[in-house]
Design an enzyme around this catalytic site. Structure first.
Site, PDB file in Angstrom:
ATOM      1  N   HIS A 179      24.014  14.088  67.307  1.00  0.00           N
ATOM      2  CA  HIS A 179      24.246  12.794  66.343  1.00  0.00           C
ATOM      3  C   HIS A 179      23.108  11.358  66.677  1.00  0.00           C
ATOM      4  O   HIS A 179      23.869  10.549  67.530  1.00  0.00           O
ATOM      5  CB  HIS A 179      25.679  12.200  66.298  1.00  0.00           C
ATOM      6  CG  HIS A 179      26.529  13.362  66.526  1.00  0.00           C
ATOM      7  ND1 HIS A 179      27.651  13.890  64.894  1.00  0.00           N
ATOM      8  CD2 HIS A 179      27.272  14.612  67.558  1.00  0.00           C
ATOM      9  CE1 HIS A 179      28.177  14.300  65.513  1.00  0.00           C
ATOM     10  NE2 HIS A 179      27.861  15.244  66.481  1.00  0.00           N
TER      11      HIS A 179
ATOM     12  N   CYS B 161      24.501  17.822  63.855  1.00  0.00           N
ATOM     13  CA  CYS B 161      25.892  18.864  64.068  1.00  0.00           C
ATOM     14  C   CYS B 161      26.160  20.041  63.200  1.00  0.00           C
ATOM     15  O   CYS B 161      26.065  21.314  63.364  1.00  0.00           O
ATOM     16  CB  CYS B 161      27.190  18.023  64.714  1.00  0.00           C
ATOM     17  SG  CYS B 161      28.128  18.588  65.969  1.00  0.00           S
TER      18      CYS B 161
END
Length: 342
Positions: A267, A154
């Site tokens: 994620h 991320c």
């Protein structure tokens, strides 16, 4: 028909059923029943692999809970989900505190066999500079012959995009906050040597049809912009893309062409270890994705030639700290490790 005749018929029928069952369902033999004379062997571990790998995770500014847990200036944190992610694949964690003196930070870097850059929000200042220093050091280790993997998740994805391109304004805005999604493989994607290589074929297929990964970001980079930047396109190869809520396409997985660097806009750690959002996938398939992603990182770290001093590792492990439960608020992370200013 007499009772005796009924009883005889019942016995004959039962016997026939048993014979049929034995034919269609042969006895299950455990491995040691096949050949009792075969000696038991315990192969020696591969001397080229390190079976006690350690991953360094860089802390992020703040407490991970917008000041509810600690508003101390200079505090930093690691979400416990990243720690569990690494441990689930058979490695230990050393926290790399982003604002500790560079000399101390680099000394800790000699204790690890790979680094993970986490999600978050910080894109400037000391944190950005620290990520840049560690990234440069990791590439130097690889150039010197140590297989030293980097996982950038991320925010980590975004930061190394900025670092490699040498353009702090290269990121674009996307609407992909708190969103489960598929992963779409680019045409002719080469997954050999990537985490996807180990995925079972059925799970690999489901990645493009089922929403099995979690997105939570507002920035990223489009395939066109990445490919149009020579520094990025020569360093990274795009593996997957995604569409945000406005049908805008962004790069979701990429890997370095020449280094063991893997970058995820999604994620992989959340599916198994975070619970605050109802959008996080928790199906059996989603949990397998977490496990395969973690396994790949640690399998890469085992290739490292670094053999740190055991006591120095123990002195710096995450086990020297205690996680704080912050999931009662029903949002954010479930657990975090908070590090006081150094």
């Amino acid at each position: 028909m007499s009772k005796d005749a009924v009883w005889v018929l019942f016995l004959v029928t039962s016997f026939q059923c048993l014979l049929l069952s034995a034919e269609t369902h042969p006895a299950i033999l455990l491995p040691n029943h096949y050949n009792r004379n075969t000696p038991v062997t315990c192969p020696a571990p591969n001397p080229n692999l390190y079976y006690q790998p350690v991953i360094g995770i860089v802390t992020h500014p703040g407490d991970g809970a917008t000041g509810r847990l600690s508003n101390t200036t200079g505090a930093s944190y690691i979400a416990a989900s990243y720690v569990k992610f690494v441990e689930a694949a058979g490695a230990r964690v050393v926290p790399l505190i982003y604002n500790e003196p560079t000399e101390k930070l680099f000394k800790k870097l000699e204790l690890v066999n790979g680094v993970l850059f986490t999600g978050g929000w910080a894109k400037s200042g000391l944190y950005f500079e620290t990520i840049g220093r560690i990234f440069k050091k990791a590439l130097e280790k690889n150039d010197a012959g140590d297989h030293f993997p980097i996982y950038a998740i991320c925010l980590g994805f975004e930061l190394i995009t900025m670092i490699v391109s040498k353009d702090n304004n290269i990121l674009e805005e996307f609407c992909a906050s708190n969103q489960a999604s598929t992963l779409q493989f680019v045409e002719n994607a080469n997954i050999k040597g990537t985490l996807f290589q180990r995925f079972p074929p059925d799970l690999l297929k489901k990645l493009s049809t089922d929403c099995l990964v979690m997105q939570n970001h507002r920035y990223g980079i489009s395939p066109g912009k990445l490919q149009g930047n020579h520094k990025l396109s020569s360093f990274f190869e795009i593996l997957t893309t995604c569409e945000d809520e406005d049908d805008m396409v962004y790069v979701s997985t990429m890997r370095s062409r020449n280094y063991p660097v893997s970058a995820f806009q999604w994620h992989p750690e959340k599916n198994a270890f975070e619970w605050a959002s109802s959008e996080i996938p928790h199906t059996k398939d989603a949990i397998q994705i977490t496990q395969y992603a973690a396994n790949f990182l640690v399998s890469e770290a085992r290739k490292s030639i670094n053999r740190p001093v055991a006591q120095e590792v123990r002195d710096n492990l995450i086990y020297n700290y205690s996680p704080t439960y912050c999931g009662k608020a029903g949002k954010g992370y479930d657990e975090v490790y908070i590090f006081a200013p150094v």
